[in-house]
Design a protein around this motif. Structure first.
Motif, PDB file in Angstrom:
ATOM      1  N   MET A 199       0.828  -1.208   0.000  1.00 53.76           N
ATOM      2  CA  MET A 199       0.000   0.000   0.000  1.00 53.76           C
ATOM      3  C   MET A 199       0.863   1.259   0.000  1.00 53.76           C
ATOM      4  SD  MET A 199      -3.076  -1.121   2.579  1.00 53.76           S
ATOM      5  CE  MET A 199      -3.869   0.481   2.388  1.00 53.76           C
ATOM      6  N   LEU A 200       1.972   1.232   0.727  1.00 51.60           N
ATOM      7  CA  LEU A 200       2.866   2.388   0.745  1.00 51.60           C
ATOM      8  C   LEU A 200       3.425   2.676  -0.638  1.00 51.60           C
ATOM      9  CD1 LEU A 200       4.415   4.524   2.371  1.00 51.60           C
ATOM     10  CD2 LEU A 200       6.183   2.806   2.808  1.00 51.60           C
ATOM     11  N   LEU A 201       3.860   1.623  -1.329  1.00 49.11           N
ATOM     12  CA  LEU A 201       4.381   1.807  -2.685  1.00 49.11           C
ATOM     13  C   LEU A 201       3.285   2.266  -3.639  1.00 49.11           C
ATOM     14  CD1 LEU A 201       6.676  -1.351  -2.951  1.00 49.11           C
ATOM     15  CD2 LEU A 201       7.416   1.025  -2.751  1.00 49.11           C
ATOM     16  N   GLY A 202       2.078   1.692  -3.498  1.00 45.93           N
ATOM     17  CA  GLY A 202       0.987   2.075  -4.384  1.00 45.93           C
ATOM     18  C   GLY A 202       0.545   3.507  -4.185  1.00 45.93           C
ATOM     19  N   VAL A 203       0.431   3.949  -2.932  1.00 51.87           N
ATOM     20  CA  VAL A 203       0.043   5.331  -2.660  1.00 51.87           C
ATOM     21  C   VAL A 203       1.133   6.292  -3.134  1.00 51.87           C
ATOM     22  CG1 VAL A 203      -0.447   6.970  -0.817  1.00 51.87           C
ATOM     23  CG2 VAL A 203      -1.476   4.695  -0.760  1.00 51.87           C
ATOM     24  N   SER A 204       2.383   5.907  -2.933  1.00 55.47           N
ATOM     25  CA  SER A 204       3.480   6.765  -3.409  1.00 55.47           C
ATOM     26  C   SER A 204       3.433   6.924  -4.919  1.00 55.47           C
ATOM     27  CB  SER A 204       4.822   6.171  -2.977  1.00 55.47           C
ATOM     28  OG  SER A 204       4.898   6.049  -1.573  1.00 55.47           O
ATOM     29  N   ALA A 205       3.121   5.827  -5.622  1.00 53.84           N
ATOM     30  CA  ALA A 205       3.022   5.907  -7.084  1.00 53.84           C
ATOM     31  C   ALA A 205       1.841   6.757  -7.515  1.00 53.84           C
ATOM     32  CB  ALA A 205       2.898   4.495  -7.668  1.00 53.84           C
ATOM     33  N   ALA A 206       0.736   6.717  -6.753  1.00 52.39           N
ATOM     34  CA  ALA A 206      -0.454   7.474  -7.140  1.00 52.39           C
ATOM     35  C   ALA A 206      -0.250   8.968  -7.002  1.00 52.39           C
ATOM     36  CB  ALA A 206      -1.643   7.026  -6.294  1.00 52.39           C
ATOM     37  N   PHE A 207       0.582   9.405  -6.064  1.00 56.91           N
ATOM     38  CA  PHE A 207       0.779  10.841  -5.825  1.00 56.91           C
ATOM     39  C   PHE A 207       1.930  11.433  -6.635  1.00 56.91           C
ATOM     40  CE2 PHE A 207      -1.772   9.877  -2.097  1.00 56.91           C
ATOM     41  CZ  PHE A 207      -2.614  10.984  -2.047  1.00 56.91           C
ATOM     42  N   LEU A 208       2.526  10.631  -7.491  1.00 57.66           N
ATOM     43  CA  LEU A 208       3.577  11.190  -8.349  1.00 57.66           C
ATOM     44  C   LEU A 208       2.964  12.096  -9.411  1.00 57.66           C
ATOM     45  CD1 LEU A 208       5.927   8.116  -8.895  1.00 57.66           C
ATOM     46  CD2 LEU A 208       6.400  10.151  -7.521  1.00 57.66           C
ATOM     47  N   PRO A 209       3.702  13.058  -9.908  1.00 58.22           N
ATOM     48  CA  PRO A 209       3.170  13.937 -10.961  1.00 58.22           C
ATOM     49  C   PRO A 209       2.802  13.156 -12.216  1.00 58.22           C
ATOM     50  CG  PRO A 209       5.165  14.860  -9.988  1.00 58.22           C
ATOM     51  CD  PRO A 209       5.041  13.479  -9.445  1.00 58.22           C
ATOM     52  N   ALA A 210       1.950  13.741 -13.024  1.00 57.43           N
ATOM     53  CA  ALA A 210       1.458  13.060 -14.222  1.00 57.43           C
ATOM     54  C   ALA A 210       2.571  12.778 -15.218  1.00 57.43           C
ATOM     55  CB  ALA A 210       0.360  13.906 -14.883  1.00 57.43           C
ATOM     56  N   ASP A 211       3.635  13.580 -15.223  1.00 57.72           N
ATOM     57  CA  ASP A 211       4.717  13.380 -16.176  1.00 57.72           C
ATOM     58  C   ASP A 211       5.756  12.362 -15.695  1.00 57.72           C
ATOM     59  OD1 ASP A 211       5.575  14.937 -14.104  1.00 57.72           O
ATOM     60  OD2 ASP A 211       6.672  16.389 -15.352  1.00 57.72           O
ATOM     61  N   SER A 212       5.505  11.722 -14.555  1.00 56.49           N
ATOM     62  CA  SER A 212       6.454  10.734 -14.012  1.00 56.49           C
ATOM     63  C   SER A 212       5.927   9.316 -14.227  1.00 56.49           C
ATOM     64  CB  SER A 212       6.696  10.999 -12.523  1.00 56.49           C
ATOM     65  OG  SER A 212       7.169  12.304 -12.293  1.00 56.49           O
ATOM     66  N   ALA A 213       5.580   9.015 -15.468  1.00 57.54           N
ATOM     67  CA  ALA A 213       5.003   7.698 -15.762  1.00 57.54           C
ATOM     68  C   ALA A 213       5.997   6.583 -15.498  1.00 57.54           C
ATOM     69  CB  ALA A 213       4.534   7.645 -17.211  1.00 57.54           C
ATOM     70  N   THR A 214       7.274   6.838 -15.815  1.00 61.06           N
ATOM     71  CA  THR A 214       8.281   5.789 -15.613  1.00 61.06           C
ATOM     72  C   THR A 214       8.482   5.481 -14.140  1.00 61.06           C
ATOM     73  OG1 THR A 214       9.422   6.489 -17.619  1.00 61.06           O
ATOM     74  CG2 THR A 214      10.641   5.101 -16.088  1.00 61.06           C
ATOM     75  N   ALA A 215       8.557   6.531 -13.318  1.00 59.76           N
ATOM     76  CA  ALA A 215       8.723   6.320 -11.878  1.00 59.76           C
ATOM     77  C   ALA A 215       7.501   5.636 -11.282  1.00 59.76           C
ATOM     78  CB  ALA A 215       8.970   7.664 -11.187  1.00 59.76           C
ATOM     79  N   ARG A 216       6.288   6.029 -11.759  1.00 67.29           N
ATOM     80  CA  ARG A 216       5.075   5.396 -11.259  1.00 67.29           C
ATOM     81  C   ARG A 216       5.067   3.909 -11.605  1.00 67.29           C
ATOM     82  NH1 ARG A 216       1.721   8.024 -13.960  1.00 67.29           N
ATOM     83  NH2 ARG A 216       1.256   9.672 -12.446  1.00 67.29           N
ATOM     84  N   THR A 217       5.436   3.595 -12.824  1.00 69.56           N
ATOM     85  CA  THR A 217       5.468   2.189 -13.235  1.00 69.56           C
ATOM     86  C   THR A 217       6.492   1.407 -12.424  1.00 69.56           C
ATOM     87  OG1 THR A 217       4.816   2.810 -15.478  1.00 69.56           O
ATOM     88  CG2 THR A 217       5.796   0.636 -15.183  1.00 69.56           C
ATOM     89  N   SER A 218       7.622   2.025 -12.154  1.00 69.76           N
ATOM     90  CA  SER A 218       8.655   1.335 -11.373  1.00 69.76           C
ATOM     91  C   SER A 218       8.168   1.026  -9.968  1.00 69.76           C
ATOM     92  CB  SER A 218       9.923   2.195 -11.316  1.00 69.76           C
ATOM     93  OG  SER A 218      10.433   2.434 -12.614  1.00 69.76           O
ATOM     94  N   LEU A 219       7.506   1.996  -9.333  1.00 67.97           N
ATOM     95  CA  LEU A 219       6.987   1.753  -7.987  1.00 67.97           C
ATOM     96  C   LEU A 219       5.900   0.676  -7.992  1.00 67.97           C
ATOM     97  CD1 LEU A 219       6.768   5.370  -6.481  1.00 67.97           C
ATOM     98  CD2 LEU A 219       8.383   3.556  -5.890  1.00 67.97           C
ATOM     99  N   GLN A 220       5.062   0.682  -9.010  1.00 65.79           N
ATOM    100  CA  GLN A 220       4.019  -0.332  -9.095  1.00 65.79           C
ATOM    101  C   GLN A 220       4.603  -1.726  -9.302  1.00 65.79           C
ATOM    102  OE1 GLN A 220       1.608   1.316 -12.248  1.00 65.79           O
ATOM    103  NE2 GLN A 220       0.244   2.369 -10.810  1.00 65.79           N
ATOM    104  N   VAL A 221       5.651  -1.807 -10.106  1.00 68.37           N
ATOM    105  CA  VAL A 221       6.293  -3.105 -10.306  1.00 68.37           C
ATOM    106  C   VAL A 221       6.976  -3.579  -9.032  1.00 68.37           C
ATOM    107  CG1 VAL A 221       8.114  -4.300 -11.577  1.00 68.37           C
ATOM    108  CG2 VAL A 221       6.550  -2.785 -12.791  1.00 68.37           C
ATOM    109  N   LEU A 222       7.523  -2.628  -8.249  1.00 72.19           N
ATOM    110  CA  LEU A 222       8.172  -3.003  -6.992  1.00 72.19           C
ATOM    111  C   LEU A 222       7.198  -3.609  -5.996  1.00 72.19           C
ATOM    112  CD1 LEU A 222      10.671  -0.052  -6.324  1.00 72.19           C
ATOM    113  CD2 LEU A 222      11.218  -2.426  -6.889  1.00 72.19           C
ATOM    114  N   MET A 223       5.904  -3.348  -6.165  1.00 69.95           N
ATOM    115  CA  MET A 223       4.916  -3.944  -5.267  1.00 69.95           C
ATOM    116  C   MET A 223       4.895  -5.468  -5.376  1.00 69.95           C
ATOM    117  SD  MET A 223       1.590  -1.457  -5.173  1.00 69.95           S
ATOM    118  CE  MET A 223       1.231  -1.649  -6.908  1.00 69.95           C
ATOM    119  N   ALA A 224       5.438  -5.986  -6.461  1.00 69.23           N
ATOM    120  CA  ALA A 224       5.470  -7.436  -6.610  1.00 69.23           C
ATOM    121  C   ALA A 224       6.429  -8.098  -5.631  1.00 69.23           C
ATOM    122  CB  ALA A 224       5.856  -7.810  -8.044  1.00 69.23           C
ATOM    123  N   LEU A 225       7.432  -7.351  -5.141  1.00 69.36           N
ATOM    124  CA  LEU A 225       8.418  -7.955  -4.238  1.00 69.36           C
ATOM    125  C   LEU A 225       7.798  -8.412  -2.918  1.00 69.36           C
ATOM    126  CD1 LEU A 225      11.499  -5.627  -4.874  1.00 69.36           C
ATOM    127  CD2 LEU A 225      10.995  -7.878  -5.856  1.00 69.36           C
TER     128      LEU A 225
END
Length: 536
Positions: A199-225
């Motif tokens: 949830m921490l990683l998901g919320v962090s990804a949701a609050f990233l700016p709209a132009d940070s698609a790569t960072a958002r995707t990276s955080l979402q993928v890290l949720m798999a760990l």
């Protein structure tokens, strides 16, 4: 008459259950609520549909069909003028029956140990429902959609598949909540930590700016760990919790300006997470499968050890009763001989009385020594070491002139009677074996103490000449004769160079007469430095 049914008509008994009507209403509201937070690429009503079929018995499936038809009625009735009555009726009536049929066809797989069948149900349902929806739109709409048929079916199927993987594993977890009694042990802590991190990683990804698609995707993928970690810890149950939460966080944080909106970046992430979810469910099922078989084998080994230990104790108790009977017989013989000696002395036959008394004392001592060989009664009250030094074993060893004085350390009275008896038998059997098969002097050493969480004893029976090694025949016979008692107490028998080393372990306890404990062999395989260093 049976043949006149066409004249008299047919009588149908229709039974309506109140719980079924309530189920239909609940299902309709659940689908309506799930649709409010869904996208075409994350369609939760598909998961609600499969989960409802898994949770409800087949006799309630007609009510699920009724509930779905009610849900589609309020959703699609306003669309009659645009898409036609045929589409509203037929496109709403076949989806739940198709899913129920798919689950019914998987009924044999559902009874299996692994839960890989859930992926088959999810994939089959997603593809079948997507094909039906697209086919009804193609053939029943007044103006068929102009987008590609295969691409649309694939897009809808992925959205349905993700929705099913979001809800159905939780339903399966609920259905099988009582399948294993000890699965809840150690469940809350790893689950809470993993879900909190996700949830921490998901919320962090949701609050990233709209132009940070790569960072958002990276955080979402890290949720798999953390999802992978939870699966490795809890097996399929960990996957059944982690995969839905993983999909739910990504789905709820996906931008959705309107229900049929499409976010290509989120869709790519969802594809990755869908593949990851499948892998986790398969991995979790295999982990649970092998853990289940390991547990069965481990329980069987523990029961076998317990039975062997109880069998040894029972046989020793039988020998104890026999030794006590022999002691009573010996006491009776001593009393009778003393009476005869006293009578001879009264009659004046002092020489005959003296000779008879001497012979009686010698034979009485030998008889008692042999009785103690049957069962060392001194062990019950004074411990193993006293039984070795004051019983018939000591005299028998001294008569061979080959066994040196034993070196005994520690307090054997801290061990159970069963373990002391097993050590006594193993020690005497090992000495007897070396006396029969080897030459030279023999040294016996024993040390009692603690090893980690266990109490135990290390016994070493060795040739005094360190340069002389035991023969292969002796080693083989030592393992065959002594391993049974050692294994019954979680121990091991090792033959190294000139010695036979035995270790017997048990858990410490308050009742020293309780012999029903087990100990892992791994604790005794790490040390092979003699009895003086094995236990502390």
């Amino acid at each position: 008459m049976r043949g006149e049914w066409w004249k008299n008509g047919l009588q149908l008994n229709l039974r309506i259950e109140p719980i079924g009507l309530a189920l239909a209403v609940i299902y309709a509201f659940a689908c309506w609520g799930a649709r409010q937070v869904s996208l075409d690429q994350f369609y939760l009503p598909a998961g609600i549909r499969v989960a409802a079929v898994l949770l409800c018995p087949p006799r309630l499936w007609p009510y699920l069909i009724l509930g779905e038809y009610a849900y589609f009625a309020q959703l699609r009735y306003p669309m009659v003028d645009k898409y036609g009555k045929a589409w509203v009726i037929f496109a709403s009536a076949f989806l739940m029956p198709i899913v129920a049929l798919i689950v019914h066809l998987h009924r044999k797989m559902i009874a299996a140990t692994t839960n890989v069948w859930l992926i088959s149900v999810a994939a089959s349902s997603a593809v079948a429902i997507s094909l039906l929806n697209r086919s009804f739109s193609q053939f029943l709409w007044p103006t068929p959609p102009d987008n590609a048929f295969v691409a649309t079916v694939a897009r809808y199927a992925v959205g349905d598949f993700i929705g099913i993987l979001t809800v159905a594993p939780l339903a399966l977890l609920w259905v099988r909540r009582r399948s294993e009694s000890d699965w809840a042990a150690g469940f809350l802590k790893p689950t809470g930590m993993a879900l909190g991190l996700m949830m921490l990683l998901g919320v962090s990804a949701a609050f990233l700016p709209a132009d940070s698609a790569t960072a958002r995707t990276s955080l979402q993928v890290l949720m798999a760990l953390p999802a992978i970690a939870l699966t490795c810890i809890l097996g399929w149950r960990g996957a059944a919790i982690a995969v839905p939460v993983l999909n739910l966080i990504i789905g709820l944080t996906t931008p959705k300006p309107y229900p049929s909106s499409f976010d290509p970046h989120a869709f790519t992430t969802q594809l990755i997470m869908a593949i990851t979810g499948v892998a986790l469910l398969v991995l979790g099922s295999r982990i649970t499968y092998y853990y289940h078989h390991y547990k069965i084998r481990d329980d069987g080994e523990k029961n076998a050890i317990k039975l062997a230990r109880n069998s040894h104790v029972a046989s020793e108790m039988g020998l104890r009763e026999r030794a006590l009977d022999l002691r009573k017989i010996g006491d009776g013989m001593d009393i009778s001989l003393n009476e005869v000696v006293n009578w001879l002395k009264l009659q004046g036959h002092h020489e005959i009385a003296g000779g008879l008394l001497h012979t009686a004392v010698v034979h009485s001592r030998q008889f008692r020594a042999q009785t103690s060989m049957v069962y060392p009664t001194a062990l019950d009250h004074l411990g193993l070491y006293v039984a070795l030094q004051a019983g018939g074993v000591r005299e028998a060893w001294e008569l061979t002139h080959r066994v040196t004085r034993p070196r005994l350390e520690g307090d054997p009275c801290q061990l159970s009677i069963g373990l002391q008896l097993a050590a006594y038998r193993a020690m005497t059997d090992a000495v007897t074996l070396l006396l029969e098969t080897e030459s030279g002097q023999i040294q016996v050493r024993a040390r009692c103490g603690r090893f980690g969480r266990y109490r135990g004893i290390v016994v070493t029976v060795a040739l005094l000449d360190a340069a002389y090694a035991l023969s292969e025949t002796t080693m083989s016979m030592a393992v065959e004769r002594l391993a049974g008692r050692a294994l019954a107490y979680g121990g091991v028998v090792q033959c190294r160079r000139n010695r036979v080393r035995m270790v017997l372990l048990e858990m410490p306890r308050t009742d020293p007469h309780d012999a029903a404990h087990s100990s892992p062999v791994e604790y005794v395989k790490t040390t092979d430095r003699g009895s003086s260093q094995a236990l502390t």
